[in-house]
Scaffold this active site. Structure first.
Site, PDB file in Angstrom:
ATOM      1  N   ASP A 306      -1.420  67.237  25.373  1.00 32.23           N
ATOM      2  CA  ASP A 306      -1.080  68.138  26.470  1.00 32.23           C
ATOM      3  C   ASP A 306      -2.347  68.915  26.841  1.00 32.23           C
ATOM      4  O   ASP A 306      -3.406  68.751  26.230  1.00 32.23           O
ATOM      5  CB  ASP A 306       0.115  69.031  26.114  1.00 32.23           C
ATOM      6  N   GLU A 516       6.570  77.441  32.275  1.00 30.58           N
ATOM      7  CA  GLU A 516       5.770  77.535  31.045  1.00 30.58           C
ATOM      8  C   GLU A 516       5.552  78.988  30.616  1.00 30.58           C
ATOM      9  O   GLU A 516       6.387  79.855  30.873  1.00 30.58           O
ATOM     10  CB  GLU A 516       4.448  76.788  31.206  1.00 30.58           C
TER      11      GLU A 516
HETATM   12  C1  BGC Z   1       2.477  71.072  30.433  1.00 31.43           C
HETATM   13  C2  BGC Z   1       2.868  69.620  30.556  1.00 31.43           C
HETATM   14  C3  BGC Z   1       2.281  69.011  31.802  1.00 31.43           C
HETATM   15  C4  BGC Z   1       0.789  69.227  31.810  1.00 31.43           C
HETATM   16  C5  BGC Z   1       0.118  68.629  33.016  1.00 31.43           C
HETATM   17  C6  BGC Z   1       0.993  71.289  30.644  1.00 31.43           C
HETATM   18  O1  BGC Z   1       0.693  72.638  30.746  1.00 31.43           O
HETATM   19  O2  BGC Z   1       2.847  71.546  29.164  1.00 31.43           O
HETATM   20  O3  BGC Z   1       4.256  69.511  30.538  1.00 31.43           O
HETATM   21  O4  BGC Z   1       2.603  67.653  31.877  1.00 31.43           O
HETATM   22  O5  BGC Z   1       0.524  70.615  31.783  1.00 31.43           O
HETATM   23  O6  BGC Z   1       0.401  69.316  34.153  1.00 31.43           O
END
Ligand code: BGC
Length: 744
Positions: A306, A516
């Protein structure tokens, strides 16, 4: 007739075995192509394949949302650093045409100007539709789709999302999220399919099937990415990217299952949990990333980190002393591709590590082979360019209709005192609350921008709840006073005054958009100003219909009694306004069921599949239960039958139950079958969902639903952390009916 059907059967068997044969020889051809290519690659070319950077790294200017690439930066990435993958949207959704230009320029360099012409794999978060393409079909968020209990619908949504993503020229989608929504504080709760492992497994696998079909080289298909493996959704604190403590038994009993089911469905790639389980940083865990994921689950695709999470091993998780150690740990644990994402530090460091003999070439070769295989599987070596003809089906009206259907089927009626709903269209209403007149709050994060909060970028032609209500009643019959914002009072007294002229109040409350870590909260209670709005409106004596627009269950205990009806809208997407109004005024009959337990108190966050002690020592008394959801019609369950009272380990148990629509309206019912293991060596859960199906019944219509269970469905993870089925008594429950049977 009989002969004809035998011929048809033989033909069908031959077709299936021919296509299996074709797939096998295609697989063999691809693995030799991968080996051939790998043999020609330099170390730098290989490590480049393992490197993923974000679009900003190669971006030039952004002219009113139209992004131009910077030719020099692009050369630096693709030519000088052999970068194998690029991701993200550079800040906001782009038009499909802009995507075409971006992807074409990247592939021009990668396929025509690099030594080996290896295409770039572009990846994006199409979380509830192609949320980073303007005008795309934007569906309800995952937890709402789970509420529909409609697996076929999920698969169709997967198909549309794949088509629209691919129509932009993008072949890789970072979805489905397969963490279980068992920690309601967690700001990514809405990205999950709810708290139940079986429901999430069914929905997740359907999404993978819809995205990938049985051949990801097909024009309308993409590679899916199951994420975030493993245990990310269950932080003890409820805060994003903080520690989870999950015993191995519970990990296997619950959290692993949706991932296992996606692997069985053939998911092409996996993304890793940013955080830690039991003190082990997942990006550094060889046990989780290799032994369990590949050794036990049999996953064969590639694993991407990630965002910046290899860096985080030494800056946040503190399991490495520096970058060099972090990169080595992650690659040795089983990370195939690093979402770096801002620079070439991973690339430079890994090359040095290999040259210094600290990371074996064999490890690099394995990772690169997995990445190349997915590129070949996707057909990128034949054509890495956007296929413009797919755009004719982009945001098609059928997709919009399916989106509306999904939102209608998701919305869950939790309370309907005295049958106040559906409301009559010849009455006057007051519409109020901070969620009434915004599209952004119905969509949540991952919409147009990461946080989803740029209301001005939302499509003007879509309806907010207020607009949809006004379309039905006429503007004059639907007054609107916002009353409060999420965090402050605006004009509660004006709302109270306006209520005087209304027959009913539609109060749309919930949450602002978030995604997030920025969505972390310290208190699950619904915000004070919103609670006050409802309390003061209740004083008017006018009936209140609460419409909840929220990404997690905010505590509303103090106002539930004051409301005549409660409608859970979840984050219902772009058609959410129309769907909510259709439900409120009876043009659609609600059929959603809660895919999670709705807590009553902040200190009582217990899921439905808890232990007996959670009921005997504590009192399990949530606001609403997993599976709750009312309808405008009534369903009666009868004739629950098992085909045997005693079942052998190798036998199948057939369960039948009759479901009848006993009301006056056509409706859909999610029929859920729960099993309880009455006595077991590991304290059994009071019940767990084992099967469900959705049936559609007209008034007075009934249907017999058939479920089949095998001993495997009765297994649990034993004291030795291995699955076991123990002989003994089990209880089946469908609706309020129960039957006990015995396993021999
Ligand atoms: C998230 C992921 C995402 C990635 C790319 C990260 O901050 O946890 O779920 O796919 O960013 O955007």
């Amino acid at each position: 007739m009989r002969r004809l059907s035998i011929v048809v059967m033989i033909f069908a068997v031959m077709t299936v075995s021919c296509s299996r044969e074709r797939m096998r020889s295609k697989e063999a051809a691809i693995s030799s192509e991968v080996a051939e290519l790998l043999a020609k690659m330099t170390l730098e070319e290989k490590v480049g394949q393992m490197t993923q950077v974000t679009l900003e790294v190669v971006a030039g200017g952004d002219d009113k949302g139209y992004l131009k690439l910077d030719a020099k930066k692009l050369r630096q990435a693709v030519i000088e650093h052999n970068v194998g993958s690029i991701l993200n949207c550079g800040g906001q959704a782009r038009t499909p045409e802009n995507w075409h230009e971006i992807i074409s320029q990247i592939q021009d360099l990668a396929t025509k100007q690099t030594r080996l012409g290896i295409p770039v794999i572009y990846g994006i978060d199409s979380i509830h539709g192609v949320n980073y393409a303007t005008g795309a079909t934007i569906f309800p968020q995952n937890f709402a789709v789970a509420a529909t209990g409609n697996v076929e619908l999920m698969e169709e949504i997967g198909e549309i999302v794949a088509l629209e993503t691919k129509a932009c020229g993008i072949p890789w989608n970072f979805n489905p999220v397969l963490g279980l929504g068992r920690q309601p504080l967690w700001p990514r709760f809405y990205e999950t399919f709810g708290e139940d492992a079986y429901l999430a497994s069914q929905m997740g696998a359907a999404y993978v099937r819809g995205q990938q079909g049985d051949d990801i080289s097909q024009p309308r298909k993409v590679a899916a990415c199951m994420k975030h493996y493993l245990g990310y959704s269950f932080p003890l604190s409820g805060k994003d990217r903080t520690p989870a403590w999950i015993p191995d038994r519970q990990l296997r009993e619950l959290f692993l299952k949706p991932f296992a089911s996606a692997v069985d469905a053939g998911v092409a790639t996996a993304m890793v949990n940013s955080s830690e389980i039991n003190g082990a940083a997942v990006h550094a865990s060889r046990y989780l990333l290799t032994d369990l994921l590949r050794g036990e689950l049999g996953f064969e695709g590639f694993v991407v980190s990630d965002w910046a999470d290899i860096e985080n091993l030494y800056t946040r998780e503190m399991v490495a002393k520096d970058r060099r150690q972090a990169v080595k740990m992650a690659v040795m644990a089983g990370i195939d591709m690093s979402m770096v994402p801002y620079d070439y530090s991973f690339y430079d460091t890994l090359i040095k590590l290999v040259k210094d003999g600290e990371v074996p070439m064999g490890t690099i070769d394995r990772a690169v082979a997995r990445i190349l295989k997915v590129k070949f599987d996707l057909g990128l070596f034949e054509n890495a360019y956007p296929q413009k003809d797919l755009l004719k089906d982009f945001a098609a009206s059928e997709s919009e209709n399916l989106n509306l259907q999904c939102a209608r089927e998701a919305i869950t009626l939790l309370k309907n005192e005295g049958g106040i709903l559906p409301l009559r269209k010849d009455k006057k209403v007051l519409v109020t609350g901070p969620c009434a007149d915004k599209l952004s709050v119905m969509n949540g994060g991952w919409t147009i921008t990461w946080q989803g909060d740029k209301e001005e970028l939302y499509p003007a032609e879509k309806h907010t709840i207020l607009e949809a209500v006004r379309e039905k009643l006429g503007r004059a019959n639907a007054a609107y006073v916002r009353g409060v914002d999420f965090d402050k009072e605006i004009d509660i007294s004006a709302a109270v005054a306006a209520a005087g002229g209304a027959d009913a109040i539609i109060a749309c409350i919930g949450e602002p958009t978030y995604c997030e870590t920025p969505g972390n909260i310290d208190d699950l209670t619904m915000s004070g100003p919103q609670l006050r709005l409802i309390e003061e409106l209740a004083e008017t004596g006018k009936p209140i219909v609460l419409v909840l627009v929220e990404g997690r269950p905010r505590i509303i205990r103090t106002i539930v009694e004051k409301a005549s009806a409660v409608v859970m809208a979840y984050l219902p997407g772009m058609e959410g306004g129309r769907a909510a109004a259709d439900i409120l005024f009876g043009e659609a009959n609600p059929s959603g069921k809660l895919p999670f337990t709705y807590p009553r108190e902040t200190g009582a966050l217990v899921c439905y599949d808890h232990k007996t002690s959670d009921e005997k020592s504590a009192k399990f008394n949530p606001q609403w239960r997993f599976g709750d959801g009312l309808s405008y019609t009534s369903f009666a369950y009868s004739d629950l039958k098992l085909d045997k009272e005693k079942m052998g380990m190798e036998e199948t148990l057939t369960v039948t139950v009759k479901v009848a629509n006993t009301g006056k309206t056509a409706g859909k019912e999610i029929v859920q079958l729960f099993v309880s293991d009455l006595v077991a060596t590991v304290t059994p859960t009071v019940k767990s969902l084992k099967r469900f199906t959705k049936v559609s019944l007209g008034p007075n219509e009934s249907r017999t639903v058939i479920f089949k269970l095998s001993a495997e469905d009765l297994a649990f993870i034993g004291l030795d952390n291995k699955p076991v089925v123990e002989p003994g008594k089990f209880k089946i429950a469908v609706g309020k009916l129960t039957k006990v049977f015995e396993v021999k």
